[in-house]
Design a protein around this motif. Structure first.
Motif, short mmCIF file in Angstrom:
data_model
loop_
_atom_site.label_atom_id
_atom_site.label_comp_id
_atom_site.label_asym_id
_atom_site.label_seq_id
_atom_site.Cartn_x
_atom_site.Cartn_y
_atom_site.Cartn_z
N GLY A 78 0.82 -1.21 0.00
CA GLY A 78 0.00 0.00 0.00
C GLY A 78 0.85 1.25 0.00
N TYR A 79 1.93 1.24 0.77
CA TYR A 79 2.85 2.37 0.83
C TYR A 79 3.48 2.60 -0.54
N LYS B 136 2.97 4.48 8.57
CA LYS B 136 3.78 3.53 9.34
C LYS B 136 3.59 2.17 8.69
N VAL B 137 4.65 1.68 8.05
CA VAL B 137 4.58 0.38 7.38
C VAL B 137 4.66 -0.71 8.43
N VAL B 138 3.68 -1.62 8.38
CA VAL B 138 3.60 -2.70 9.35
C VAL B 138 4.45 -3.87 8.87
N ASP B 139 5.31 -4.36 9.75
CA ASP B 139 6.13 -5.53 9.45
C ASP B 139 5.26 -6.76 9.65
N THR B 140 4.78 -7.35 8.54
CA THR B 140 3.85 -8.47 8.63
C THR B 140 4.46 -9.69 9.31
N SER B 141 5.79 -9.80 9.33
CA SER B 141 6.42 -10.94 9.98
C SER B 141 6.25 -10.88 11.50
N ARG B 142 5.88 -9.72 12.01
CA ARG B 142 5.71 -9.57 13.46
C ARG B 142 4.25 -9.64 13.89
N LEU B 143 3.35 -9.84 12.91
CA LEU B 143 1.92 -9.93 13.24
C LEU B 143 1.59 -11.30 13.80
N SER B 144 0.55 -11.35 14.59
CA SER B 144 0.10 -12.60 15.19
C SER B 144 -1.30 -12.94 14.67
N LEU C 243 -23.96 -15.68 11.02
CA LEU C 243 -24.75 -16.68 11.73
C LEU C 243 -26.23 -16.64 11.38
N THR C 244 -26.70 -15.55 10.79
CA THR C 244 -28.10 -15.46 10.38
C THR C 244 -28.32 -16.14 9.03
N THR C 245 -27.46 -15.81 8.08
CA THR C 245 -27.64 -16.33 6.71
C THR C 245 -26.80 -17.57 6.43
N LYS C 246 -25.90 -17.91 7.35
CA LYS C 246 -24.95 -19.03 7.21
C LYS C 246 -23.97 -18.83 6.05
N SER C 247 -23.90 -17.61 5.52
CA SER C 247 -22.96 -17.35 4.42
C SER C 247 -21.56 -17.10 4.98
N LYS C 248 -20.59 -17.50 4.20
CA LYS C 248 -19.18 -17.32 4.58
C LYS C 248 -18.66 -16.05 3.92
N MET C 249 -17.77 -15.37 4.59
CA MET C 249 -17.14 -14.18 4.00
C MET C 249 -15.73 -14.06 4.53
N SER C 250 -14.94 -13.31 3.80
CA SER C 250 -13.54 -13.16 4.15
C SER C 250 -13.12 -11.73 3.83
N TYR C 251 -12.49 -11.07 4.79
CA TYR C 251 -12.01 -9.71 4.59
C TYR C 251 -10.60 -9.58 5.15
N THR C 252 -9.80 -8.76 4.49
CA THR C 252 -8.52 -8.36 5.02
C THR C 252 -8.69 -6.94 5.54
N ILE C 253 -8.25 -6.70 6.76
CA ILE C 253 -8.40 -5.37 7.37
C ILE C 253 -7.16 -4.55 7.04
N VAL C 254 -7.39 -3.41 6.39
CA VAL C 254 -6.30 -2.57 5.89
C VAL C 254 -6.53 -1.11 6.27
N SER C 255 -5.56 -0.27 5.94
CA SER C 255 -5.70 1.18 6.18
C SER C 255 -6.76 1.74 5.23
N GLU C 256 -7.23 2.93 5.54
CA GLU C 256 -8.24 3.57 4.69
C GLU C 256 -7.77 3.70 3.24
N ASN C 257 -6.49 4.02 3.06
CA ASN C 257 -5.96 4.22 1.72
C ASN C 257 -5.90 2.94 0.89
N GLU C 258 -5.86 1.80 1.54
CA GLU C 258 -5.73 0.52 0.84
C GLU C 258 -7.07 -0.19 0.63
N ALA C 259 -8.13 0.33 1.23
CA ALA C 259 -9.43 -0.33 1.16
C ALA C 259 -9.88 -0.52 -0.29
#
Length: 155
Positions: free
Chosen positions: A8-9, A71-79, A94-110
């Motif tokens: 993103g940076y 501030k660039v996040v060092d992904t090797s240090r994430l847990s 849990l209502t619709t039983k649908s699966k979803m997947s999101y990566t949480i990022v900065s506003e600029n990378e959304a």
């Protein structure tokens, strides 16, 4: 300060370079061309070119501030113990039983199409700090959703 990935940076820096090296000269050329057309007091082309240049300079300045504060996040240090910025969260509605997947990022990378949501969204805010197996109720503009976190991984 905005936390973001190296990718993103790098995109922000590339966009700034493009604006400064390609768009800025184009804006200057448009002003020069409009100026050559005569009386500036009644030259709407000149006014439009000056306004476009002002918008461009504003965008360049905002990008510079964002890059400076990044501030660039060092992904090797994430847990993967809990949800945090730059983690990918797989969950079940849990209502619709649908699966979803999101990566949480900065506003600029959304980028919703790419499955990247801003850390400032209600869903991201509701997930932060939660662990695999946790069930959360999150209030979104359309009401409340119940989610179960199925997996957390590094994006």
């Amino acid at each position: 300060m905005a936390y973001m990935s190296q990718e993103g940076y790098d995109k922000l820096v590339a966009e700034l370079q493009r604006l400064e090296s390609v768009e800025r000269p184009k804006a200057s050329a448009a002003i020069a061309e409009a100026r050559e057309k005569g009386d500036l007091s009644e030259n709407s082309e000149y006014d439009a070119a000056k306004e476009a240049q002002a918008h461009l300079e504003d965008k360049i300045n905002r990008l510079k501030v964002t890059i400076t504060e990044a501030k660039v996040v060092d992904t090797s240090r994430l847990s993967t113990e809990s949800v945090q910025i730059l983690t990918k969260v797989e969950m079940t509605n849990l209502t619709t039983k649908s699966k979803m997947s999101y990566t949480i990022v900065s506003e600029n990378e959304a980028d919703l199409r790419a499955g990247k949501i801003s850390i400032k969204t209600p869903i991201a805010q509701g997930l932060l700090g939660k662990k695999v197996g946790d069930e959360v109720e999150i209030t979104i503009p359309r009401g409340t959703i119940k989610l179960r976190i199925d997996n957390i991984s590094i994006a």
